[in-house]
Each structure stands twice: as C-alpha cells, then as structure tokens.
Design a protein around this motif. Structure first.
Motif, PDB file in Angstrom:
ATOM      1  N   SER A 164      15.582 -12.419 -12.584  1.00 52.84           N
ATOM      2  CA  SER A 164      14.595 -12.691 -14.106  1.00 52.84           C
ATOM      3  C   SER A 164      14.442 -13.637 -15.021  1.00 52.84           C
ATOM      4  CB  SER A 164      15.416 -11.136 -15.034  1.00 52.84           C
ATOM      5  OG  SER A 164      16.566 -11.037 -15.654  1.00 52.84           O
ATOM      6  N   LEU A 200      20.408 -11.326 -13.038  1.00 48.72           N
ATOM      7  CA  LEU A 200      20.173 -10.235 -12.278  1.00 48.72           C
ATOM      8  C   LEU A 200      19.669  -9.290 -12.437  1.00 48.72           C
ATOM      9  CD1 LEU A 200      19.873 -10.246  -8.804  1.00 48.72           C
ATOM     10  CD2 LEU A 200      22.342  -9.383  -9.283  1.00 48.72           C
ATOM     11  N   THR A 255      25.330  -8.729  -4.273  1.00 52.79           N
ATOM     12  CA  THR A 255      25.256 -10.378  -3.990  1.00 52.79           C
ATOM     13  C   THR A 255      26.645 -11.105  -3.504  1.00 52.79           C
ATOM     14  OG1 THR A 255      22.640  -9.804  -5.670  1.00 52.79           O
ATOM     15  CG2 THR A 255      24.078 -12.808  -4.582  1.00 52.79           C
ATOM     16  N   GLY A 270      18.438  -6.000  -9.284  1.00 56.35           N
ATOM     17  CA  GLY A 270      18.216  -6.839  -7.488  1.00 56.35           C
ATOM     18  C   GLY A 270      16.871  -7.186  -7.632  1.00 56.35           C
ATOM     19  N   GLU A 271      16.422  -8.270  -8.417  1.00 50.51           N
ATOM     20  CA  GLU A 271      15.987  -9.324  -9.009  1.00 50.51           C
ATOM     21  C   GLU A 271      16.362 -10.176  -9.411  1.00 50.51           C
ATOM     22  OE1 GLU A 271      11.742  -8.705  -9.512  1.00 50.51           O
ATOM     23  OE2 GLU A 271      11.887  -6.897  -8.409  1.00 50.51           O
ATOM     24  N   ASN A 319      15.159 -15.874  -0.115  1.00 47.95           N
ATOM     25  CA  ASN A 319      14.587 -14.812  -0.317  1.00 47.95           C
ATOM     26  C   ASN A 319      15.345 -13.471   0.799  1.00 47.95           C
ATOM     27  OD1 ASN A 319      12.380 -13.104   0.238  1.00 47.95           O
ATOM     28  ND2 ASN A 319      11.680 -13.537   2.608  1.00 47.95           N
ATOM     29  N   HIS A 378      17.330 -10.193   0.830  1.00 45.16           N
ATOM     30  CA  HIS A 378      17.194  -8.635   0.544  1.00 45.16           C
ATOM     31  C   HIS A 378      18.341  -8.222   1.310  1.00 45.16           C
ATOM     32  CE1 HIS A 378      12.805  -8.444  -0.102  1.00 45.16           C
ATOM     33  NE2 HIS A 378      12.801  -9.331   0.582  1.00 45.16           N
ATOM     34  N   ILE A 394      18.919  -5.366  -3.515  1.00 41.97           N
ATOM     35  CA  ILE A 394      18.485  -7.157  -3.617  1.00 41.97           C
ATOM     36  C   ILE A 394      17.521  -6.812  -3.316  1.00 41.97           C
ATOM     37  CG2 ILE A 394      18.899  -9.299  -3.812  1.00 41.97           C
ATOM     38  CD1 ILE A 394      21.375  -8.071  -5.245  1.00 41.97           C
ATOM     39  N   HIS A 395      16.406  -7.263  -3.851  1.00 45.26           N
ATOM     40  CA  HIS A 395      14.397  -7.796  -3.788  1.00 45.26           C
ATOM     41  C   HIS A 395      14.460  -8.479  -3.502  1.00 45.26           C
ATOM     42  CE1 HIS A 395      14.028  -3.370  -5.072  1.00 45.26           C
ATOM     43  NE2 HIS A 395      15.388  -3.004  -5.901  1.00 45.26           N
ATOM     44  N   GLY A 396      14.890  -9.558  -2.628  1.00 40.97           N
ATOM     45  CA  GLY A 396      14.691 -11.037  -2.529  1.00 40.97           C
ATOM     46  C   GLY A 396      15.210 -12.427  -2.969  1.00 40.97           C
ATOM     47  N   ILE A 397      16.429 -12.705  -3.329  1.00 43.26           N
ATOM     48  CA  ILE A 397      16.502 -13.513  -4.432  1.00 43.26           C
ATOM     49  C   ILE A 397      16.657 -14.877  -3.791  1.00 43.26           C
ATOM     50  CG2 ILE A 397      17.570 -11.827  -5.564  1.00 43.26           C
ATOM     51  CD1 ILE A 397      20.572 -12.375  -5.215  1.00 43.26           C
TER      52      ILE A 397
END
Ligand SMILES: Nc1ncnc2c1ncn2[C@@H]1O[C@H](COP(=O)(O)OP(=O)(O)OP(=O)(O)O)[C@@H](O)[C@H]1O
Ligand SMILES: [Mg+2]
Length: 240
Positions: A219, A213, A48, A216-217, A11, A13, A22-25
């Motif tokens: 996919s 990526l 990242t 920011g997520e 998670n 960010h 970066i949205h919570g990877i």
C-alpha cells in the motif's frame, strides 16, 4: 551501495489452498540495503518471507536472487546460494546448546578460521550469548533466543539475511540491543537485510527503505526517512 538488485520480486501471488494471501506484489532489495516490510497482523509478511526463502511456492509471479530465478528452488538450495532466514517465533534448536546452535548455522561452511572469527564477532555483539554458550537454547529467555536466532542465521554468512519480527514479545531494552546489532551487521559486514516488523518506528530508524503490506498488497513504499514522517504511517503504525 552498488545498486545491484540482490532480490527482485515481480507480481508475486501466494495462495494457501483457496486463501489468496499475497496479491501480486512487486519488491526489490539493492545489495547493501536494509529494507523493511511493515504491516499489521495477518498482512502477509511471514508468507512473503517464506516464499522468498523457498518454504512456500508462489502461485504466480517471479522471484530472482542475484539475477537468477529461484522460484522453484528448494529451500536448502536457496540457503546454499547465500540466503539465510531467521524465522518468526525464534525457532532455535531447544535441545542444543547456544554454541551448537551457532555451529549448525555454519554447517555449510568450511573456512574454519573465519568461522572462529564470526563466533567471536557474534559473542562481542551479543555478550549474553557468550555467557550462556553452554546453556541449552530451550532454556534461554525469549529475548536471548531471538539473539541466538539472528546469530545462527548470521553464522551462515549469507549475502541476504531475512529477519521475521526480531522484536516480537521482547522487552524494550533488548529490542534496542537487537536493532543496533542489526544495524551494525549491515554497516560493518555489508550484509544486506530484509527486516519484517510490526515495530515500525524501530525498523524505519535503521532501514534505508520500506514497504507497507496491507492485506496482501503493497500500500505504500519509499525511503525510510519519508515513511517515518508520513502522516498515514504515523497514524496506523506509530501510534500518533
Ligand atoms: N498455513 C496457512 N494456511 C492458511 N492460511 C494461512 C496460513 N498461514 C498464513 N495464513 C493466512 O495468510 C494471511 C497472512 O498471514 P501471515 O502469517 O503471512 O501474516 P503476517 O503479516 O506475518 O502476520 P503477523 O504479524 O501476525 O505475523 C493471514 O490471513 C493468515 O491467516
Ligand atoms: Mg508473521
């Protein structure tokens, strides 16, 4: 492959001021793997890597290396724990020679005999570097500087090697040499590698697993052999 998770991100960010990059990877790397992170310009790949190596702090989430949190550790302490980062844009020391750059890579080590062997190994892997060992790094070609950046990171003998776009701006023939060197380092030296790339095909050909990526997520993720034949990936990154 032992199955030990050498790196685990939960998670995560990352913000630059008010920009949420970066949205919570979630991501992990097993010891012995080559894992690739693919994504287009601005997806958050470099962000990242910088957060993993301690150059940036996550605003939320956890990062652990060899089972220990490294979330608030400074970059040099993370290096000392066995992680090395070959940054985007090559970033060698331009006013030092090739040999001096490699010595800088090994500066935390004191196993002289093994260092000498590792010099030999890098020169065998990248003969161009040996031919140019007394040349100032700033006068090397782009591809040669990229080889030097990888070799310098290797010289610290990390347990985890982070590579940020080693193929960027490099002629296809050198790209091939660089990717086969990365594969050989993984296979022969059992070094775990996180490879960030826009060149999805070259990266997936040598990687075990990959993550895509997108702004920011994450996919998509999976075995490299599945990603390489995935229709969406072929359309988005492989040009057909
Ligand atoms: N120092 C910074 N300040 C503000 N925003 C930044 C900064 N660095 C990166 N960003 C933004 O964060 C997002 C992710 O950038 P990042 O460099 O991680 O992308 P990338 O996937 O490495 O792209 P590329 O393939 O072009 O290298 C982008 O929208 C970028 O503009
Ligand atoms: Mg980048």
């Amino acid at each position: 492959m032992s199955g030990e998770k050498i790196l685990e991100i939960n998670n995560m960010h990352v913000h630059y001021g008010s920009i949420h990059a970066i949205h919570g990877i979630n991501l992990h790397i097993n010891r012995g793997e080559i894992v690739t992170i693919l994504g287009s310009n601005g997806a958050g790949k470099t962000t990242t890597l910088h957060t993993i190596s301690g150059l940036l702090q996550p605003s939320e989430g956890e990062i652990s290396f060899k089972g220990q949190s490294i979330k608030n550790l400074e970059a040099h302490k993370i290096v000392a724990q066995g992680m090395a980062h070959s940054p985007e844009g090559r970033m060698v020391f331009p006013d030092l020679t090739v040999k001096e750059n490699l010595e800088m890579g090994a500066y935390l080590r004191n196993d002289k005999d093994q260092i000498a062997k590792d010099f030999r190994y890098m020169f065998d892997l990248f003969p161009r570097l040996e031919e140019r060992k007394s040349q100032l790094a700033g006068t090397l070609s782009g591809g040669e500087q990229q080889m030097l950046a990888i070799a310098r990171a290797y010289m610290s003998k990390p347990e985890l090697l982070l590579l940020d776009e080693p193929s960027l701006g490099i002629a296809p023939i050198l790209v091939q040499a660089i990717f086969s060197a990365i594969k050989e380092i993984n296979e022969k030296q059992k070094m775990t590698i996180l490879l960030v790339e826009q060149n999805a095909y070259a990266a997936l050909k040598i990687a075990h697993r990959g993550y895509v990526l997108t702004t920011g997520e994450i996919s998509m993720q999976g075995a490299a052999k599945d990603l390489i034949s995935n229709e969406e990936i072929r359309k988005a990154y492989l040009g057909h």
